[in-house]
Design a protein around this motif. Sequence first.
Motif, PDB file in Angstrom:
ATOM      1  N   ILE A  78      92.611 -35.372-109.787  1.00 53.81           N
ATOM      2  CA  ILE A  78      92.499 -34.212-109.306  1.00 53.81           C
ATOM      3  C   ILE A  78      91.673 -34.517-108.027  1.00 53.81           C
ATOM      4  CG2 ILE A  78      90.698 -32.331-109.143  1.00 53.81           C
ATOM      5  CD1 ILE A  78      91.178 -31.716-111.895  1.00 53.81           C
ATOM      6  N   GLU A  79      92.061 -33.992-106.274  1.00 53.10           N
ATOM      7  CA  GLU A  79      91.539 -34.596-105.647  1.00 53.10           C
ATOM      8  C   GLU A  79      90.547 -33.824-104.701  1.00 53.10           C
ATOM      9  OE1 GLU A  79      94.982 -34.292-102.669  1.00 53.10           O
ATOM     10  OE2 GLU A  79      96.155 -36.380-104.420  1.00 53.10           O
ATOM     11  N   ARG A  80      90.088 -32.755-105.288  1.00 53.87           N
ATOM     12  CA  ARG A  80      89.193 -32.043-104.281  1.00 53.87           C
ATOM     13  C   ARG A  80      88.325 -31.015-105.439  1.00 53.87           C
ATOM     14  NH1 ARG A  80      92.353 -27.063-102.208  1.00 53.87           N
ATOM     15  NH2 ARG A  80      94.046 -27.255-102.852  1.00 53.87           N
ATOM     16  N   VAL A  81      87.325 -31.476-105.435  1.00 54.64           N
ATOM     17  CA  VAL A  81      85.441 -30.806-106.122  1.00 54.64           C
ATOM     18  C   VAL A  81      84.769 -29.871-105.618  1.00 54.64           C
ATOM     19  CG1 VAL A  81      84.229 -31.246-107.520  1.00 54.64           C
ATOM     20  CG2 VAL A  81      86.029 -32.326-108.155  1.00 54.64           C
ATOM     21  N   TYR A  82      85.332 -29.226-105.440  1.00 52.78           N
ATOM     22  CA  TYR A  82      84.102 -27.681-104.545  1.00 52.78           C
ATOM     23  C   TYR A  82      82.579 -27.865-105.117  1.00 52.78           C
ATOM     24  CZ  TYR A  82      88.476 -27.035-102.083  1.00 52.78           C
ATOM     25  OH  TYR A  82      89.448 -26.769-100.972  1.00 52.78           O
ATOM     26  N   GLY A  83      81.637 -27.452-104.479  1.00 53.81           N
ATOM     27  CA  GLY A  83      80.346 -27.096-105.282  1.00 53.81           C
ATOM     28  C   GLY A  83      79.156 -26.700-103.583  1.00 53.81           C
ATOM     29  N   HIS A  84      78.709 -26.180-103.647  1.00 56.77           N
ATOM     30  CA  HIS A  84      77.800 -26.239-102.624  1.00 56.77           C
ATOM     31  C   HIS A  84      77.644 -27.008-101.695  1.00 56.77           C
ATOM     32  CE1 HIS A  84      74.056 -24.317 -99.865  1.00 56.77           C
ATOM     33  NE2 HIS A  84      75.223 -23.563-100.039  1.00 56.77           N
ATOM     34  N   ALA A  85      76.907 -27.000-100.800  1.00 55.28           N
ATOM     35  CA  ALA A  85      77.040 -28.467 -99.767  1.00 55.28           C
ATOM     36  C   ALA A  85      74.880 -28.843-100.455  1.00 55.28           C
ATOM     37  CB  ALA A  85      76.463 -28.043 -98.273  1.00 55.28           C
ATOM     38  N   SER A  86      74.505 -28.474-100.443  1.00 53.79           N
ATOM     39  CA  SER A  86      73.355 -28.894-101.144  1.00 53.79           C
ATOM     40  C   SER A  86      73.639 -28.927-102.513  1.00 53.79           C
ATOM     41  CB  SER A  86      72.248 -27.368-100.893  1.00 53.79           C
ATOM     42  OG  SER A  86      72.391 -26.697-101.892  1.00 53.79           O
TER      43      SER A  86
END
Length: 265
Positions: A78-86
């Motif tokens: 999996i190439e993209r792991v999203y989360g909040h910047a903080s």
Amino acid sequence: MRITPIPCLSDNYAYLLVCPETKEAAIVDVSEAGPVLAALDKGGGGSREDVKIVAVLATHHHHDHVGGNDEVVPKLGIERVYGHASDKGRIPRQTHFLEEGDTFTIGSLLVRAIHIPGHTTGAVAYVVTREPHDPVVFTGDTLFLAGCGRLFEGDPPMMHASLSKLAKLDPRTRVYCGHEYTESNLRFAAHVEPSNQAVARARTRASELRKEGKPTVPATIGDELTYNPFLRVDSPEIRKTLGIAESASGADALGAIRKAKDTFK
Ligand code: ZN
Ligand code: FE
């Protein structure tokens, strides 16, 4: 779009979100690796379901929502792991650092991040839209069906503002939350607002689903507005039950409701 809840741990949900046109898919909240990988296996022969997992969407950094990232992300490439910047440094394998309103796609599905601090400072909801389908939202531990998360890193004004953002979504938006807490949340809702018939109806629905071993998710934002006490902080009956002054602000009322829920048995 197709959404499959994957029960994890004792009462968590991970979700498989599939774009039916492109077969691209995302996993929302990889609680733990085992059930998520098992859900992608078909027929026991080890052949993966016919989808390509292109992303992980983390709603917040708590271990019961990201505990499977270290195993699942490399295993599935999996190439993209999203989360909040903080949440940088708190979400394993995070590659994308979201701010309020950021958008991206999973196949032909459009995903928009909403920052909803309160349970944690980096909590994010993911709103997924694809015409002509009704939108959906993944709310993690901020908005539960008939409840809201505990205030671990935020205060009542913060949670009130975050829930108010969610309350303003299209009422048809289907809510998929991070835990199966619906029945106990509704017991509390009935306690604070006993004459609310929507609570009674929701309890019947939830207990029937649970008896069949089915998840109670999703409900719609429109449904939640009728019975979720944390979206009903102006209800005179709730205020009366908990001794909250008529003049108290929405945030103060939310704080008092949350406090009552914390000790409710
Ligand atoms: Zn949490
Ligand atoms: Fe959780």
